[in-house]
Design a protein around this motif. Structure first.
Motif, PDB file in Angstrom:
ATOM      1  N   ASP A   1      32.099  42.970 -72.282  1.00 52.77           N
ATOM      2  CA  ASP A   1      31.535  43.956 -72.410  1.00 52.77           C
ATOM      3  C   ASP A   1      31.796  44.646 -73.208  1.00 52.77           C
ATOM      4  O   ASP A   1      33.171  44.711 -73.211  1.00 52.77           O
ATOM      5  CB  ASP A   1      31.827  44.703 -70.663  1.00 52.77           C
TER       6      ASP A   1
ATOM      7  N   SER B   1      28.090  47.511 -76.930  1.00 55.18           N
ATOM      8  CA  SER B   1      27.901  48.582 -76.517  1.00 55.18           C
ATOM      9  C   SER B   1      27.278  49.175 -76.957  1.00 55.18           C
ATOM     10  O   SER B   1      27.816  51.630 -76.600  1.00 55.18           O
ATOM     11  CB  SER B   1      28.708  49.043 -74.839  1.00 55.18           C
ATOM     12  N   PRO B   2      26.889  50.610 -78.167  1.00 58.75           N
ATOM     13  CA  PRO B   2      25.833  51.617 -79.040  1.00 58.75           C
ATOM     14  C   PRO B   2      25.151  52.448 -78.030  1.00 58.75           C
ATOM     15  O   PRO B   2      24.767  51.817 -76.313  1.00 58.75           O
ATOM     16  CB  PRO B   2      25.356  50.982 -79.903  1.00 58.75           C
ATOM     17  N   ASN B   3      25.273  53.782 -78.605  1.00 60.02           N
ATOM     18  CA  ASN B   3      23.595  53.978 -77.892  1.00 60.02           C
ATOM     19  C   ASN B   3      22.538  54.573 -77.882  1.00 60.02           C
ATOM     20  O   ASN B   3      22.143  54.595 -79.349  1.00 60.02           O
ATOM     21  CB  ASN B   3      25.202  55.418 -77.140  1.00 60.02           C
TER      22      ASN B   3
ATOM     23  N   HIS C   1      31.638  50.811 -83.584  1.00 53.99           N
ATOM     24  CA  HIS C   1      31.269  49.940 -82.881  1.00 53.99           C
ATOM     25  C   HIS C   1      31.156  48.803 -83.601  1.00 53.99           C
ATOM     26  O   HIS C   1      31.345  47.983 -83.263  1.00 53.99           O
ATOM     27  CB  HIS C   1      29.427  50.748 -82.511  1.00 53.99           C
TER      28      HIS C   1
ATOM     29  N   HIS D   1      26.392  47.254 -73.067  1.00 58.21           N
ATOM     30  CA  HIS D   1      26.240  48.169 -71.415  1.00 58.21           C
ATOM     31  C   HIS D   1      26.061  48.895 -72.717  1.00 58.21           C
ATOM     32  O   HIS D   1      26.551  50.437 -72.821  1.00 58.21           O
ATOM     33  CB  HIS D   1      27.855  48.341 -70.756  1.00 58.21           C
TER      34      HIS D   1
ATOM     35  N   GLY E   1      24.117  52.700 -74.204  1.00 56.76           N
ATOM     36  CA  GLY E   1      24.289  53.469 -73.603  1.00 56.76           C
ATOM     37  C   GLY E   1      22.623  54.399 -73.570  1.00 56.76           C
ATOM     38  O   GLY E   1      22.586  54.939 -74.507  1.00 56.76           O
TER      39      GLY E   1
ATOM     40  N   GLU F   1      23.180  51.219 -69.003  1.00 55.58           N
ATOM     41  CA  GLU F   1      23.647  51.450 -68.111  1.00 55.58           C
ATOM     42  C   GLU F   1      21.956  51.816 -67.134  1.00 55.58           C
ATOM     43  O   GLU F   1      22.404  52.071 -65.996  1.00 55.58           O
ATOM     44  CB  GLU F   1      24.390  53.457 -68.301  1.00 55.58           C
TER      45      GLU F   1
ATOM     46  N   TYR G   1      29.541  58.284 -66.079  1.00 53.09           N
ATOM     47  CA  TYR G   1      30.298  56.769 -66.628  1.00 53.09           C
ATOM     48  C   TYR G   1      30.793  55.907 -65.756  1.00 53.09           C
ATOM     49  O   TYR G   1      30.363  55.022 -65.735  1.00 53.09           O
ATOM     50  CB  TYR G   1      30.764  57.754 -67.973  1.00 53.09           C
TER      51      TYR G   1
ATOM     52  N   ASP H   1      30.048  52.833 -64.231  1.00 54.54           N
ATOM     53  CA  ASP H   1      30.824  51.495 -64.702  1.00 54.54           C
ATOM     54  C   ASP H   1      31.171  50.942 -63.048  1.00 54.54           C
ATOM     55  O   ASP H   1      31.056  49.812 -62.982  1.00 54.54           O
ATOM     56  CB  ASP H   1      32.600  52.156 -65.211  1.00 54.54           C
TER      57      ASP H   1
ATOM     58  N   TYR I   1      36.751  44.687 -71.579  1.00 54.81           N
ATOM     59  CA  TYR I   1      35.574  45.506 -71.845  1.00 54.81           C
ATOM     60  C   TYR I   1      37.002  45.861 -73.430  1.00 54.81           C
ATOM     61  O   TYR I   1      37.834  46.172 -73.415  1.00 54.81           O
ATOM     62  CB  TYR I   1      36.083  47.421 -71.323  1.00 54.81           C
TER      63      TYR I   1
ATOM     64  N   THR J   1      36.495  48.914 -76.146  1.00 51.82           N
ATOM     65  CA  THR J   1      35.883  49.679 -77.123  1.00 51.82           C
ATOM     66  C   THR J   1      37.552  50.184 -77.161  1.00 51.82           C
ATOM     67  O   THR J   1      38.628  50.414 -77.374  1.00 51.82           O
ATOM     68  CB  THR J   1      35.199  51.043 -75.561  1.00 51.82           C
TER      69      THR J   1
ATOM     70  N   GLN K   1      39.237  55.928 -74.720  1.00 51.77           N
ATOM     71  CA  GLN K   1      38.503  55.723 -73.688  1.00 51.77           C
ATOM     72  C   GLN K   1      39.846  54.919 -72.592  1.00 51.77           C
ATOM     73  O   GLN K   1      39.311  54.475 -71.599  1.00 51.77           O
ATOM     74  CB  GLN K   1      37.460  54.137 -73.250  1.00 51.77           C
TER      75      GLN K   1
ATOM     76  N   HIS L   1      39.277  56.876 -68.941  1.00 54.94           N
ATOM     77  CA  HIS L   1      38.497  56.574 -68.137  1.00 54.94           C
ATOM     78  C   HIS L   1      38.779  54.795 -67.383  1.00 54.94           C
ATOM     79  O   HIS L   1      38.538  55.174 -66.553  1.00 54.94           O
ATOM     80  CB  HIS L   1      36.708  56.660 -69.132  1.00 54.94           C
ATOM     81  N   PHE L   2      39.073  53.835 -68.527  1.00 55.64           N
ATOM     82  CA  PHE L   2      38.827  53.169 -67.555  1.00 55.64           C
ATOM     83  C   PHE L   2      40.640  52.889 -66.944  1.00 55.64           C
ATOM     84  O   PHE L   2      40.165  52.106 -66.112  1.00 55.64           O
ATOM     85  CB  PHE L   2      39.566  51.634 -68.482  1.00 55.64           C
TER      86      PHE L   2
HETATM   87  N1  ARG Z   1      28.285  53.304 -74.948  1.00 54.52           N
HETATM   88  C1  ARG Z   1      29.830  53.033 -75.080  1.00 54.52           C
HETATM   89  C2  ARG Z   1      30.873  54.187 -76.641  1.00 54.52           C
HETATM   90  O1  ARG Z   1      29.566  54.164 -76.727  1.00 54.52           O
HETATM   91  C3  ARG Z   1      30.724  52.342 -74.991  1.00 54.52           C
HETATM   92  C4  ARG Z   1      30.326  51.560 -72.637  1.00 54.52           C
HETATM   93  C5  ARG Z   1      31.576  51.179 -72.692  1.00 54.52           C
HETATM   94  N2  ARG Z   1      31.305  50.114 -71.941  1.00 54.52           N
HETATM   95  C6  ARG Z   1      31.601  50.283 -70.578  1.00 54.52           C
HETATM   96  N3  ARG Z   1      31.313  49.434 -69.452  1.00 54.52           N
HETATM   97  N4  ARG Z   1      32.075  51.657 -70.029  1.00 54.52           N
HETATM   98  O2  ARG Z   1      31.153  54.839 -76.003  1.00 54.52           O
END
Ligand code: ARG
Length: 609
Positions: A144, A147-149, A158, A184, A186, A283, A349, A353, A371, A373, A377, A380-381
């Motif tokens: 994974d 994963s941009p938004n 990114h 993944h 956003g 997501e 979030y 996940d 993952y 990132t 984060q 979070h993980f």
């Molecule tokens: N979209 C998130 C960001 O820009 C990253 C996602 C990472 N992957 C995940 N499964 N949480 O920070």
């Protein structure tokens, strides 16, 4: 050739028996296998995973080395030198090693027979391998990354996830694993409430046509500032979000437009970077699954209601300092729960996940999920992995958060443009190509403009990717154009030039391919280069095991250094007969490893620069 040690002795090829050429590709694996067998013969319950054989840091002592016996001895309260002596008595590596010695507190140093080294080179020259072996136990691994938004520009942060994730995917695939890459994106969340209000109130259609991401970013910034000041705007955003979540056709249509405009931007960048994904399940794909997950976690007693929201708290099984659901405030451990449903019913979030993980396990049954990132984060993980473990205690899937540090400007602060904005990826790549064009034009003024542009594209993109991959990923690094484009130093342009020079050497020699059986390294620089080639496989495994592409960058840089020393001390084109053929063969193998290595880093090479 005069004055070259060892070279004179080899004007005719060595007899076949001297260099049988049947050595399998990855010598360290063979040695490791025999070493494990020897240890198991003495200690049948030993954990073989830690019994590793690695290149010897100083060739004075040998070609390979293991320090594993000292740890084993310590654990079992044995005398390490005695253990080494006993293992040595059982060790059967005579086929490939001329001697194995005990050194220091209990190291074993392996010295290869010249035949073994030369056999591995010859089999590589015959195209049987390139100094690595596919995994004997291929696994399915989901990665994974990127994963941009939606509705936001992809920025320099990114690129690190994209480049690191892509390199891991390429390496694991080359080693024979089944890799599934999943972006993944956003594409869901509270920001869409604000974006919808902005879009309906004051979308500038002309602006959207000219620069879609810029216009959406403008709306988002404006509205999020307004929401902080004006409760009515905040409420309006909340209502638009609820309508979107309830499937309102108008809001859904706008959301889809935002999504496809963003995807077009992502696709342009991915094409430019040469990055492909097997899937891009954003997501929003998991929306339908979220309520059931929260319900299940509640029923199992893993989640509970707190102040109207649904949260996961500590289960008290870990010491407080290791417990991701506790936080130290003024010397006291207080709850730091993970939110899985907000008091207004919206999901988080973490909830997404959890649903994503469940889907991936059902769909691809991976042995591992990686993952990629940034380091912010981490909490979070850790929380999300821990919730998953409590939810599915029997699951054997390996979960890895591969995190990275920030990119800093030369002033030591987060990398920004002159005006203080985050650096957009597209602008960064444009600048890289433009600056590389200047470098290339200075160096190769004689080439046509279109040739120089193409070289600049390959060099500029390569330089930016390499700058991201070279530092230890967990440290912040300072972005410096001069450093990353330097032709001397540990940079992509340096490696690309090294490769192009080897290719031009081989073109000048004009004898392709050389007879593999003539490949017999003799001079110390040839031996050192050969040993470095043999280590390619170990490095690839280390990259894959520790998720660290910087190992490969450093390896390729050292390989180029070995090649430069070889080339300086061992004439190639001016040599004759078998010596010439052998040196050309070594040059060719070096070029192939360089190309393969750069390809794994996602960096293109050119035959001529
Ligand atoms: N979209 C998130 C960001 O820009 C990253 C996602 C990472 N992957 C995940 N499964 N949480 O920070």
């Amino acid at each position: 050739m005069e004055g070259q040690p060892f070279a004179g002795a080899r004007n005719s090829p060595l007899p076949e028996a001297h260099c049988p050429g049947h050595t399998p590709p990855v010598l360290h694996q063979l040695l490791e296998k025999r070493f494990r067998e020897a240890v198991l013969a003495l200690l049948p319950d030993a954990d073989t995973r830690s019994l590793l054989v690695r290149p010897c840091p100083d060739p004075k002592f040998g070609d390979y080395q293991t320090n594993a016996l000292m740890a084993v001895a310590k654990q079992r309260k044995l005398n390490p030198r005695q253990l080494a002596t006993d293992v040595l008595a059982k060790l059967d590596v005579g086929e490939w090693c001329e001697k194995v010695e005990i050194a220091g507190a209990g190291f074993l140093n392996f010295r290869l027979k010249p035949d073994a080294l030369c056999g591995a080179l010859q089999s590589a020259a015959r195209g049987e391998h390139l100094f690595f072996e596919k995994s004997a136990q291929p696994r399915t691994i989901v990665i994974d990354f990127s994963s941009p938004n939606v509705a936001k520009p992809m920025h320099v942060g990114h690129i690190r996830s994209t480049v690191l994730g892509d390199c891991l995917a390429r390496t694991l695939r080359l080693l024979g694993h089944r890799v599934v890459t999943d972006n993944h994106i956003g594409d869901w969340g509270t920001q869409f409430g604000m974006l919808l209000v902005g879009w309906k109130r004051e979308l500038d259609r002309g602006g959207l046509a000219a620069d879609p991401i810029g216009e959406m970013e403008r709306l988002y910034k404006k509205l999020s500032a307004e929401c902080k000041l004006n409760p009515a705007t905040l409420e309006a955003s909340r209502e638009e979000l609820v309508k979107l979540q309830a499937g309102d056709p108008g809001n859904l249509a706008i959301w889809r437009e935002m999504q496809s405009l963003s995807q077009a931007q992502f696709d342009t960048l991915y094409t430019r970077l040469g990055v492909k994904f097997d899937h891009a399940l954003g997501e929003s794909f998991y929306n339908q699954r979220l309520p059931a997950i929260v319900e299940d976690l509640r029923q199992r007693g893993i989640a509970r209601e707190s102040e109207g929201a649904v949260c996961v708290f500590s289960d008290g099984t870990l010491p407080p300092k290791d417990d991701p659901f506790l936080i130290n405030r003024d010397g006291e451990w207080v709850p730091n729960p993970a939110l899985i449903q907000k008091s207004d019913g919206g999901f988080n979030y973490t909830t997404t996940d959890l649903a994503t993980l469940a889907y991936r396990l059902e769909t691809w049954t991976p042995a591992e999920i990686i993952y990629v990132t940034d380091g912010r984060q981490q909490l979070h993980f850790t929380q999300f992995f821990s919730i998953y473990r409590r939810w599915h205690p029997d699951s054997t899937v390996k979960l890895a958060h591969v995190w990275f540090g920030s990119i800093l400007g030369e002033d030591g602060k987060p990398f920004k443009t002159r005006s203080g904005d985050t650096v957009k990826l597209a602008d960064l790549l444009d600048e890289a190509e433009e600056r590389a064009f200047q470098v290339v034009s200075d160096k190769s003024a004689g080439l046509s403009e279109s040739d120089r542009r193409e070289i600049a594209r390959v060099v500029g993109l390569g330089a930016v990717k390499y700058a991201d991959l070279l530092p230890n990923r967990q440290s912040d690094y300072t972005f410096s154009w001069d450093k990353l484009l330097a032709l001397n130093g540990n940079t992509a342009p340096y490696l690309q030039y090294a490769y192009a020079r080897i290719r031009s050497l081989l073109r000048k020699a004009g004898v392709a391919p050389v007879d593999p059986s003539l490949l017999v390294p003799a001079a110390p620089e040839e031996m050192a280069l050969a040993r470095q080639l043999l280590n390619f496989g170990i490095v690839l495994e280390a990259v894959a095991d520790e998720y660290r592409p910087n190992f490969l960058c450093n390896y390729l840089y050292e390989l180029s250094g070995h090649f430069a020393r070889f080339y300086e001390n061992c004439p190639v084109l001016k040599a004759e007969g078998a010596v010439r053929a052998s040196r050309l063969g070594l040059s060719d193998l070096t070029g192939r490893v360089l190309k393969q290595g750069l390809e794994l880093l996602g960096i293109e090479t050119l035959e001529q620069m």
